[in-house]
Scaffold this motif. Structure first.
Motif, PDB file in Angstrom:
ATOM      1  N   ARG A 176       4.748   1.033  -9.162  1.00  0.00           N
ATOM      2  CA  ARG A 176       3.582   1.316  -9.332  1.00  0.00           C
ATOM      3  C   ARG A 176       2.398   0.307  -8.684  1.00  0.00           C
ATOM      4  O   ARG A 176       3.023  -0.817  -8.827  1.00  0.00           O
ATOM      5  CB  ARG A 176       3.030   1.618 -10.723  1.00  0.00           C
ATOM      6  N   ASN A 177       1.215   0.436  -8.345  1.00  0.00           N
ATOM      7  CA  ASN A 177       0.135  -0.542  -7.779  1.00  0.00           C
ATOM      8  C   ASN A 177      -0.685  -0.745  -8.726  1.00  0.00           C
ATOM      9  O   ASN A 177      -1.035   0.055  -9.489  1.00  0.00           O
ATOM     10  CB  ASN A 177      -0.070  -0.089  -6.322  1.00  0.00           C
ATOM     11  N   PRO A 178      -1.425  -1.962  -8.522  1.00  0.00           N
ATOM     12  CA  PRO A 178      -0.891  -3.247  -7.604  1.00  0.00           C
ATOM     13  C   PRO A 178       0.106  -3.638  -8.521  1.00  0.00           C
ATOM     14  O   PRO A 178       0.615  -3.497  -9.644  1.00  0.00           O
ATOM     15  CB  PRO A 178      -2.172  -4.009  -7.712  1.00  0.00           C
ATOM     16  N   LEU A 179       0.851  -4.419  -7.314  1.00  0.00           N
ATOM     17  CA  LEU A 179       2.239  -5.117  -7.970  1.00  0.00           C
ATOM     18  C   LEU A 179       1.751  -6.265  -8.592  1.00  0.00           C
ATOM     19  O   LEU A 179       2.725  -6.854  -9.506  1.00  0.00           O
ATOM     20  CB  LEU A 179       3.097  -5.419  -6.930  1.00  0.00           C
ATOM     21  N   THR A 180       0.684  -6.805  -8.421  1.00  0.00           N
ATOM     22  CA  THR A 180       0.305  -8.266  -9.119  1.00  0.00           C
ATOM     23  C   THR A 180      -1.199  -7.966  -9.806  1.00  0.00           C
ATOM     24  O   THR A 180      -1.795  -7.294  -9.541  1.00  0.00           O
ATOM     25  CB  THR A 180      -0.026  -9.349  -7.935  1.00  0.00           C
ATOM     26  N   ALA A 181      -1.268  -9.052 -10.947  1.00  0.00           N
ATOM     27  CA  ALA A 181      -2.584  -9.041 -11.814  1.00  0.00           C
ATOM     28  C   ALA A 181      -3.617  -9.564 -10.854  1.00  0.00           C
ATOM     29  O   ALA A 181      -3.190 -10.612  -9.965  1.00  0.00           O
ATOM     30  CB  ALA A 181      -2.453  -9.595 -12.775  1.00  0.00           C
ATOM     31  N   LEU A 182      -4.892  -9.382 -11.409  1.00  0.00           N
ATOM     32  CA  LEU A 182      -6.009 -10.324 -10.583  1.00  0.00           C
ATOM     33  C   LEU A 182      -5.730 -11.690 -10.952  1.00  0.00           C
ATOM     34  O   LEU A 182      -5.309 -12.019 -12.045  1.00  0.00           O
ATOM     35  CB  LEU A 182      -7.393  -9.517 -10.954  1.00  0.00           C
ATOM     36  N   PRO A 183      -6.174 -12.449 -10.051  1.00  0.00           N
ATOM     37  CA  PRO A 183      -6.010 -14.103 -10.487  1.00  0.00           C
ATOM     38  C   PRO A 183      -6.805 -14.364 -11.628  1.00  0.00           C
ATOM     39  O   PRO A 183      -7.860 -13.857 -11.916  1.00  0.00           O
ATOM     40  CB  PRO A 183      -6.405 -14.728  -9.239  1.00  0.00           C
TER      41      PRO A 183
END
Length: 254
Positions: free
Chosen positions: A44-51
């Protein structure tokens, strides 16, 4: 001028007077369904959290530009943010109706190649082709932006596009000081890539008269290109010195 890279194609142009948010995907990890189930791992997306620094950067935003309506460029969390803060939106005339229906405040619409006054300068809508072959029709309309603010470097937001005569025209005739390029080489389970293949990324970068800002990387399950792989290819072609491949949360001063 500062360019803040948040994640994927979400970036913020900050000048002394204006703070312009572009293509906000502001949701938490895994809030969007996978874009491909078979070709790549169906995460599932996004793969990363917001900085971590994104909240502070977003708190300064005065305007928002939207290139197209795919959820990795305008998600539900971004719609809530834009509505809550009543941030004025600038978009393609083709997207105005849908964006307005979502409750956002569209203050300016652009047509391709028609310059308009924008803040203390000008903005021009640039055609973008979101994929090679038939897939581009399915992807719908996309608009890039050429931004000329008073006493600032010019910026070409090329948006989700392959290399075309239009991108070439902007690089060679408008001569942007900074050009962004979407480098993830996204692919669905069928069809050719939706973004530039590596040879076209290199062609775009070589042709750019100023600096290049590479984004749309390592945040979505259908974008296989890695930052290190891109940097290696750029270095092998003597193009790394003019290109920034920012990490999420990184700020680049121009």
């Amino acid at each position: 001028m500062k360019l803040h890279h948040l994640r994927n194609a979400t970036l913020v142009i900050e000048t002394e007077k204006h703070v312009i948010l572009i293509d906000p995907m502001l949701g938490k990890r895994k809030t969007i369904a996978p874009f491909t189930l078979f070709r790549y791992n169906p995460k599932r997306n996004p793969l990363t959290a917001l900085p971590k620094n994104s909240r502070e950067i977003l708190s300064k935003v005065t305007h928002c530009l939207i290139t197209h309506l795919h959820p990795d460029h305008l998600d539900k969390a971004a719609e809530v943010f834009l509505k809550r803060k009543s941030i004025p939106v600038i978009c393609s005339i083709k997207d105005e109706k849908k964006i307005t229906q979502r409750g956002l405040t569209v203050v300016q619409t652009l047509d391709y190649w028609q310059p308009q006054n924008f803040l203390d300068g000008k903005i021009t809508g640039i055609p973008a082709v979101h994929g090679y072959g038939f897939i581009a029709k399915l992807m719908g309309n996309v608009m890039g932006f050429f931004i000329e603010l008073l006493n600032e470097k010019t910026v070409y937001i090329s948006a989700d596009t392959i290399f075309t005569k239009d991108t070439e025209k902007v690089l060679t005739e408008f001569k942007p000081d900074i050009a962004t390029v979407a480098c993830g080489t996204a692919r669905l389970d069928f069809g050719q890539p939706l973004l530039m293949r590596m040879n076209d990324i290199l062609k775009f970068t070589a042709l750019a008269p100023g600096k290049v800002f590479a984004n749309h990387l390592e945040a979505l399950n259908h974008c296989p290109t890695k930052r290190e792989e891109l940097k290696k290819a750029l270095a092998e072609n003597n193009l790394l010195s003019k290109t920034t491949v920012p990490n999420d949360g990184e700020c680049v001063e121009y």
